[in-house]
Write an enzyme that holds these catalytic residues in place. Structure first.
Site, short mmCIF file in Angstrom:
data_model
loop_
_atom_site.label_atom_id
_atom_site.label_comp_id
_atom_site.label_asym_id
_atom_site.label_seq_id
_atom_site.Cartn_x
_atom_site.Cartn_y
_atom_site.Cartn_z
N ARG A 101 0.96 -1.71 0.13
CA ARG A 101 -0.03 0.09 0.34
C ARG A 101 1.12 1.25 0.10
NH1 ARG A 101 -5.44 1.95 3.90
NH2 ARG A 101 -5.66 -0.54 1.97
N HIS A 149 -7.41 0.82 -6.04
CA HIS A 149 -8.01 -0.50 -5.18
C HIS A 149 -7.92 -1.98 -5.41
CE1 HIS A 149 -7.74 -1.32 -0.98
NE2 HIS A 149 -8.93 -0.97 -0.79
N GLN A 153 -9.74 -4.29 -3.34
CA GLN A 153 -11.12 -4.11 -2.80
C GLN A 153 -12.00 -4.12 -3.88
OE1 GLN A 153 -12.14 -2.22 0.11
NE2 GLN A 153 -14.02 -3.03 -0.55
N ASP A 173 -18.07 6.23 -1.37
CA ASP A 173 -16.22 6.27 -0.84
C ASP A 173 -16.11 7.41 -0.35
OD1 ASP A 173 -13.91 5.32 0.55
OD2 ASP A 173 -12.58 5.83 -1.63
N CYS A 221 -15.88 0.72 0.91
CA CYS A 221 -15.47 0.27 0.87
C CYS A 221 -14.75 0.05 2.46
CB CYS A 221 -13.69 0.92 -0.01
SG CYS A 221 -13.23 2.24 0.40
N ARG A 227 -12.58 -8.75 1.21
CA ARG A 227 -11.49 -8.99 1.71
C ARG A 227 -10.73 -9.99 1.69
NH1 ARG A 227 -8.96 -3.96 1.72
NH2 ARG A 227 -7.85 -4.79 0.78
N1 NVA Z 1 -10.24 6.62 -1.24
C1 NVA Z 1 -9.48 5.65 -0.30
C2 NVA Z 1 -9.82 4.22 0.12
C3 NVA Z 1 -9.88 3.83 1.43
C4 NVA Z 1 -10.04 2.25 1.82
C5 NVA Z 1 -8.00 6.48 0.42
O1 NVA Z 1 -7.96 6.16 -0.62
O2 NVA Z 1 -8.18 6.62 1.30
N1 CP Z 2 -11.09 -0.66 2.39
C1 CP Z 2 -10.19 -0.92 3.12
O1 CP Z 2 -8.68 -0.60 1.90
O2 CP Z 2 -9.93 -0.63 4.68
P1 CP Z 2 -8.43 -0.23 5.17
O3 CP Z 2 -7.94 1.33 4.98
O4 CP Z 2 -9.14 -0.43 6.25
O5 CP Z 2 -7.28 -1.79 4.83
#
Ligand code: NVA
Ligand code: CP
Length: 321
Positions: A104, A131, A134, A230, A270, A298
């Site tokens: 990540r 992502h 997800q 989201d 998500c 997930r």
């Molecule tokens: N769009 C959000 C998704 C979190 C799982 C982010 O990137 O923070």
């Molecule tokens: N949806 C998701 O990726 O959650 P986290 O940021 O908790 O991993």
């Protein structure tokens, strides 16, 4: 079948049949958490985080362990990568020890560089742009609750909110791969980039799906099988709430918006969610919401993805079905 190194960096790294194969495996893992154990040994998988996480961290950690392996979870603050060691050097070190790298991070080019230097599969666990893990889980959730994996093609999905973020991009590409009708709605200035839309349109055409990008939330939601949203501010953008709240308000998923979708439409998010912002409590905590199945999926979807990537790499047909 000979082995082939594959990565999951963006949703269109797999084609229609491969996506189905992975989702079918996901359904098998839903039925039996120990369906396949490709990391028995145990083999290690490096799971790296440059941003916070609850779901991704737990699902990859538990998932690797349930596949018989050992998850090596490293945070930015505890790694030399976080201090600026080149991605290429990190890739060459981890690839000598681990059977996979899950990451990540920020820019998409970082996971791409990791994949260029790694000789094990690299999985994007969220970048600023995509992502994909997800959305595999989200599609597994639709398959679980609405007719199985083979019923996904032809379904209509609608995403409302920040249509320029990683989730919007991933729904566009993964939905196109699945042969879905994908609608994405957000305010002007927060719409997906032209190159992503063009890629999605090209892929959708091949799979008898379609793509609609609009500023009209009602047009997006009308008759949809599943509504997604989201956060309006992704990780790192928290200070922008003040300027975003007003233009984003029409895209809030509330009861009136849900009534425009099919009566049996699902709601997914998500997570983490901000009740009263992108979604009302009445929707996310209401009868159409399947966000806890989605979160659980997930685990199953990523175990399927890892098993599939290892199966392809080893040329081991038994791992693919
Ligand atoms: N769009 C959000 C998704 C979190 C799982 C982010 O990137 O923070
Ligand atoms: N949806 C998701 O990726 O959650 P986290 O940021 O908790 O991993």
């Amino acid at each position: 079948m000979t082995g082939q190194l594959r990565h999951m960096l963006r949703d269109d790294d797999i084609d229609h049949d491969e996506q189905l194969e992975i989702l079918r495996l996901g359904m098998k893992f839903r039925e039996n958490r120990f369906y396949k154990r490709p990391f028995e040994g145990p083999k290690a998988v490096a799971v790296l985080f440059d941003k916070p996480s609850t779901r991704t961290r737990s699902s990859f950690s538990i998932g690797v362990a349930e596949l018989g392996g050992y998850p090596l979870v490293i945070d930015k603050s505890g790694s030399q990568l976080g201090r600026g060691e080149p991605v290429a050097d990190t890739a060459r070190v981890l690839t000598r020890m681990a059977s996979g790298i899950v990451w990540r991070t920020f820019g998409q080019e970082r996971v791409e560089q990791m994949a260029r230097y790694a000789t094990v599969p690299v999985i994007n666990a969220l970048t600023d742009e995509f992502h994909p893990c997800q959305v595999l889980a989200d599609f597994l959730t639709i398959a679980q609750l609405r007719g199985g994996v083979d019923a996904l093609a032809g379904k209509t999905i609608a995403y409302l909110g920040d249509a320029s973020n990683n989730m919007a991009n991933s729904y566009l590409l993964a939905g196109a791969v699945a042969g879905m009708h994908v609608r994405v709605a957000g305010p002007n200035g927060y719409l997906p980039k032209d190159d992503i839309v063009a890629d999605a349109q090209r892929i959708a055409q091949r799979n008898a799906g379609s793509i609609l990008v609009t500023t009209d939330p009602e047009q997006a939601a009308a008759g949809a099988d599943c509504i997604f949203t989201d956060t309006w501010v992704s990780m790192g953008e928290e200070s922008e709430y003040a300027i975003r709240s007003k233009p984003f308000q029409p895209y809030q998923v509330n009861d009136a918006l849900m009534r425009l979708a099919r009566p049996d439409a699902l709601f997914q998010h998500c997570l983490p969610a901000y009740r009263g912002k992108e979604v009302t409590a009445s929707v996310i905590d209401g009868p159409q919401s399947v966000v806890w199945d989605e979160a659980e999926n997930r685990l199953h979807a990523q175990k399927a993805l890892m098993t599939w990537l290892v199966g392809v790499q080893r040329g081991d047909q038994d791992l693919l079905a």
